[in-house]
Structure formats: C-alpha cells, structure tokens
Design a protein around this motif. Structure first.
Motif, PDB file in Angstrom:
ATOM      1  N   THR A  25       0.858  -1.181   0.000  1.00 31.19           N
ATOM      2  CA  THR A  25       0.000   0.000   0.000  1.00 31.19           C
ATOM      3  C   THR A  25       0.895   1.233   0.000  1.00 31.19           C
ATOM      4  O   THR A  25       1.622   1.494   0.968  1.00 31.19           O
ATOM      5  N   ALA A  26       0.865   1.956  -1.087  1.00 32.31           N
ATOM      6  CA  ALA A  26       1.771   3.099  -1.232  1.00 32.31           C
ATOM      7  C   ALA A  26       1.253   4.016  -2.326  1.00 32.31           C
ATOM      8  O   ALA A  26       0.451   3.612  -3.172  1.00 32.31           O
ATOM      9  N   ASP A  27       1.743   5.252  -2.306  1.00 27.96           N
ATOM     10  CA  ASP A  27       1.438   6.192  -3.384  1.00 27.96           C
ATOM     11  C   ASP A  27       2.339   5.896  -4.576  1.00 27.96           C
ATOM     12  O   ASP A  27       3.485   5.472  -4.427  1.00 27.96           O
ATOM     13  N   LEU A  28       1.806   6.134  -5.754  1.00 31.81           N
ATOM     14  CA  LEU A  28       2.574   5.992  -6.991  1.00 31.81           C
ATOM     15  C   LEU A  28       2.470   7.287  -7.767  1.00 31.81           C
ATOM     16  O   LEU A  28       1.362   7.728  -8.102  1.00 31.81           O
ATOM     17  N   ALA A  29       3.608   7.907  -8.034  1.00 35.78           N
ATOM     18  CA  ALA A  29       3.640   9.187  -8.734  1.00 35.78           C
ATOM     19  C   ALA A  29       4.000   8.990 -10.195  1.00 35.78           C
ATOM     20  O   ALA A  29       4.908   8.227 -10.527  1.00 35.78           O
ATOM     21  N   ALA A  37       7.955   7.905  -8.904  1.00 35.75           N
ATOM     22  CA  ALA A  37       8.314   7.472  -7.552  1.00 35.75           C
ATOM     23  C   ALA A  37       7.219   6.570  -7.018  1.00 35.75           C
ATOM     24  O   ALA A  37       6.059   6.628  -7.432  1.00 35.75           O
ATOM     25  N   ILE A  38       7.610   5.718  -6.065  1.00 32.61           N
ATOM     26  CA  ILE A  38       6.670   4.863  -5.338  1.00 32.61           C
ATOM     27  C   ILE A  38       6.994   5.012  -3.860  1.00 32.61           C
ATOM     28  O   ILE A  38       8.146   4.881  -3.440  1.00 32.61           O
ATOM     29  N   GLY A  39       5.963   5.296  -3.066  1.00 37.48           N
ATOM     30  CA  GLY A  39       6.187   5.485  -1.630  1.00 37.48           C
ATOM     31  C   GLY A  39       6.461   6.931  -1.310  1.00 37.48           C
ATOM     32  O   GLY A  39       5.597   7.791  -1.488  1.00 37.48           O
ATOM     33  N   ASP A  40       7.666   7.247  -0.861  1.00 32.82           N
ATOM     34  CA  ASP A  40       8.033   8.628  -0.548  1.00 32.82           C
ATOM     35  C   ASP A  40       8.096   9.452  -1.831  1.00 32.82           C
ATOM     36  O   ASP A  40       8.835   9.115  -2.762  1.00 32.82           O
TER      37      ASP A  40
END
Length: 398
Positions: A25-29, A37-40
């Motif tokens: 579960t993470a953000d994907l830019a 980016a993935i996560g941070d």
C-alpha cells in the motif's frame, strides 16, 4: 506535462522475487509517461493531482508477447475438421492450416488487415493489456509480409498500445515453393527481412521450426541474417515434435522459444543459461487438444523464465483473452497464479527484450492496470469475467 499521484492503491510490482507478488500500500507518482516514484514522493508532487484508487490493486499493464493478430479470413471450417478427427498435420498437408490464412491475407489490402485486427486488439486492451507483439507470417512473399507489418505498425497509431513486431516469413512453405524450403529461405525470408528492416518494420525475427515447416539448418541461416542486422531472434519450437529449435535459439541468445511442449530438461537448462524465455501458449494446446504438456518442472528446476501469451491466430488459437490464457496456464499447465501473473508482465517483457515495462518501478513506463479484485489470484481464477477498472498507457488514462 502529466503529473499526478495514485493514492490508496495496493501495488503489485510483478518483479522477479518474492517481493514482486506482495501487495504494497503506497502512493505511486506519474510524471510524463513514466513512474516517477513509489512510496516517498518528491517535493515537486506536493501540489500534484491526487487520484484515489479506493484500495484497488494496481499492476503493470499486461503484455501479450506472442500473437498473430494481423491476418485475413478465419478458419472455422478447420475447427470443424479437427472435431471430426483430422490432425493439425493432416490439415496442413492438404493445403489447409497456415496456407489457408495465406490465401485470405494475400487477398486483403493493408486497410482491410487493419480493420479486421482492431476488434481483436480492442478485446485485449479491454483486459488490461498495454503491449502486444504482432507477427507477420501469412503473406509468404516479400511484399505480403511487409504489408502485414505495416498494418501492425498502424495499430499503434489508432489505439493507446505499444506494438512490437516480429518477422515470421519462415512460417510455412508457400505452394509456389513446394518441396523447396531452402530456396524460400534464401529468396523470400532473408531478402524480405532486409527490406522490412530497412523500412523500420522489424523488432525481432521469428520462425516455425517443425517437420511441417522449417528445420534447424534453414532457421540457422535466417538467424545469421538477423544477427547481421543486429536483430534479436525467437522461435516457434518443439510444439508438435522435438526438432532442436529451442536449443538453437538459446545458442544465439534468443529472446524466447515458444510453445515448447516437447522441450527436454537439457533444453530447459540451455534456455536458462542463455536467458531465453519459455513462452507457453495454452490456447493452442487447448484448441488442438494436445496431450504433451510443456516440461514445467524442468523449467522451474533450471530457473527458466516462463511467459504466457494468447497466440491469437485464426487457426490454432482463435483467442483474444489474456485473462483466459492465464486461467489456462494454471488449469492446463499447473502454473501457480503468481507464475501466471509474472508470465504476462515481467517475463513477457523479457520475451520481447523490453526493460521499461512489465514491472512497477521508478523509471518504467506508466503502463498500469487497475483491478477490482481482492487478491491477485483472481486474475487467473475467474473465467469469462473481466475485473479491469481502468488502464493507463504512458501515463494517460484510457
């Protein structure tokens, strides 16, 4: 420039290794056509658009790495003949099989080939496919083969999809070269390859190595021509009998050996050492009602990567469902759902020589599939049900 963030997504990287099948579960830019980016996330994404995935699973867009999507006509009558007891070899030797598709493809102009291929392509895209390999092989003349690849390239301009082409002139011996396969290789397959390459139409070179098609020495000459042009090779190998094609393509560092029902442990080891992918085609196995299973355990033991594809073609695999190919890979070949998913993502990318897709990782293309599923195994488990929520191609929502 496109810039947004997918929030509240469960990401499945699909990379090799245990972590590739673990949900994160993470953000994907996304920036432009790439995963940034993935996560941070970088500070530059602080004010970027947020898109809520509502807990859905996100994978790389799927890859169909072996198709004959462009062709004329159909072979429904041969389907009947097989049900009546005729074998694939018997149909081919009586002028049916590939040669019947040759007649229809030669009669169709480029516009007709494009028009007939689009519905098949649309069916694949609707199931989350973002990259499709398309072969020639039904023209069997220089101009006929080039016509097919021109049609294939046009598909990429009409749909949000990446098309990868393979020169498959060594698919069958046409009637005008009956009993002269060596002459066909020297007068059509190799000169045509050079002409198609000059036109920018060829990404890889393929052939059909089988008793009813071409033998290893003939394929070897074609592969030598491919090497001169700097083109990678792949091969239809060991589908109906063991001819030594998989070992030959591995010896040249080829991308893949496809079908491989009759491959051996020795073949599996040679392919693993060369990095040659075993592309499994359960749709053809099913349609032909074959009984010789690919040596899955030998591939596993050797560490040979296994891809899955539809083999979409008018005769032996009239299938336009990558999800069904995954289900067949599991039920017929006993692949795990994890192997099936890698077979249509990272391993399918390897079978095409692509390094910028098939996994979720920064720097890769933002070709994404968003699924209404609770567990990744659902992609192989369900039959006749499409859980795709939406697809992204090069960062653009389709």
């Amino acid at each position: 420039m496109i810039r947004y963030v997918l929030r509240n997504a469960r990401l499945l990287s699909c990379a090799d290794g245990a972590d590739g099948y673990m949900l994160q579960t993470a953000d994907l830019a996304v920036e432009g056509d790439r995963i940034a980016a993935i996560g941070d996330l970088p500070a530059s994404f602080r004010d970027a658009e947020r898109r809520d995935m509502e807990g859905r699973i996100v994978t790389p867009a799927l890859i169909d790495c072996h198709t004959h999507l462009v062709h004329g006509g159909d072979r429904a009558r041969e389907f009947e003949m097989r049900l009546e007891g005729a074998s694939y070899e018997e149909i081919a030797r009586e002028g049916g099989g590939i040669l019947s598709s040759v007649i229809a493809t030669r009669a169709a102009d480029e516009d007709a080939l494009v028009a007939s291929a689009l519905p098949r392509l649309d069916a694949l895209l609707a199931e989350g496919v973002g990259t499709v390999e398309v072969k020639s092989g039904y023209g069997l003349t220089i101009e006929g083969e080039i016509k097919m690849l021109r049609a294939a390239r046009r598909l990429e301009k009409l749909r949000k999809v990446r098309i990868v082409t393979s020169w498959l002139a060594a698919h069958a011996v046409p009637p005008e070269y009956k009993d002269r396969p060596d002459a066909y290789i020297d007068e059509i397959a190799i000169p045509g390859l050079r002409a198609a390459h000059d036109e920018g139409l060829v990404d890889a070179v393929d052939g059909f190595c089988e008793g009813i098609a071409f033998l290893v020495p003939q394929i070897a000459r074609l592969f030598d021509a491919a090497a001169e042009l700097g083109l990678p090779v792949k091969l239809h190998a060991e589908q109906l009998s063991h001819q030594g094609g998989s070992k030959r393509v591995a010896a040249q560092g080829g991308l893949s050996a496809d079908h491989v029902e009759y491959a051996t442990e020795e073949d599996a080891q040679a392919m693993a050492q060369a990095g040659t992918v075993a592309t499994l085609l359960p749709g053809a196995f099913y349609t032909l009602r074959e009984t010789q299973l690919p040596p899955i355990e030998a591939f596993r033991a050797a560490g040979t990567r296994m891809a899955l594809a539809t083999d979409c073609n008018p005769g032996t695999a009239p299938m336009t469902s990558i999800l069904l190919a995954m289900n067949m890979g599991a039920t017929l070949f006993r692949l795990t759902p994890e192997e099936c998913l890698r077979g249509v993502t990272c391993h399918a990318a390897a079978a095409l020589g692509l390094e910028d897709c098939g996994v979720l990782a920064p720097g890769c293309r933002a070709d994404l599939a968003v699924w209404n599923i609770a567990h990744p195994a659902e992609l192989s488990y369900r039959i006749g049900f499409n859980p795709l929520h939406e697809r992204y191609h090069g960062g653009v929502r389709c």
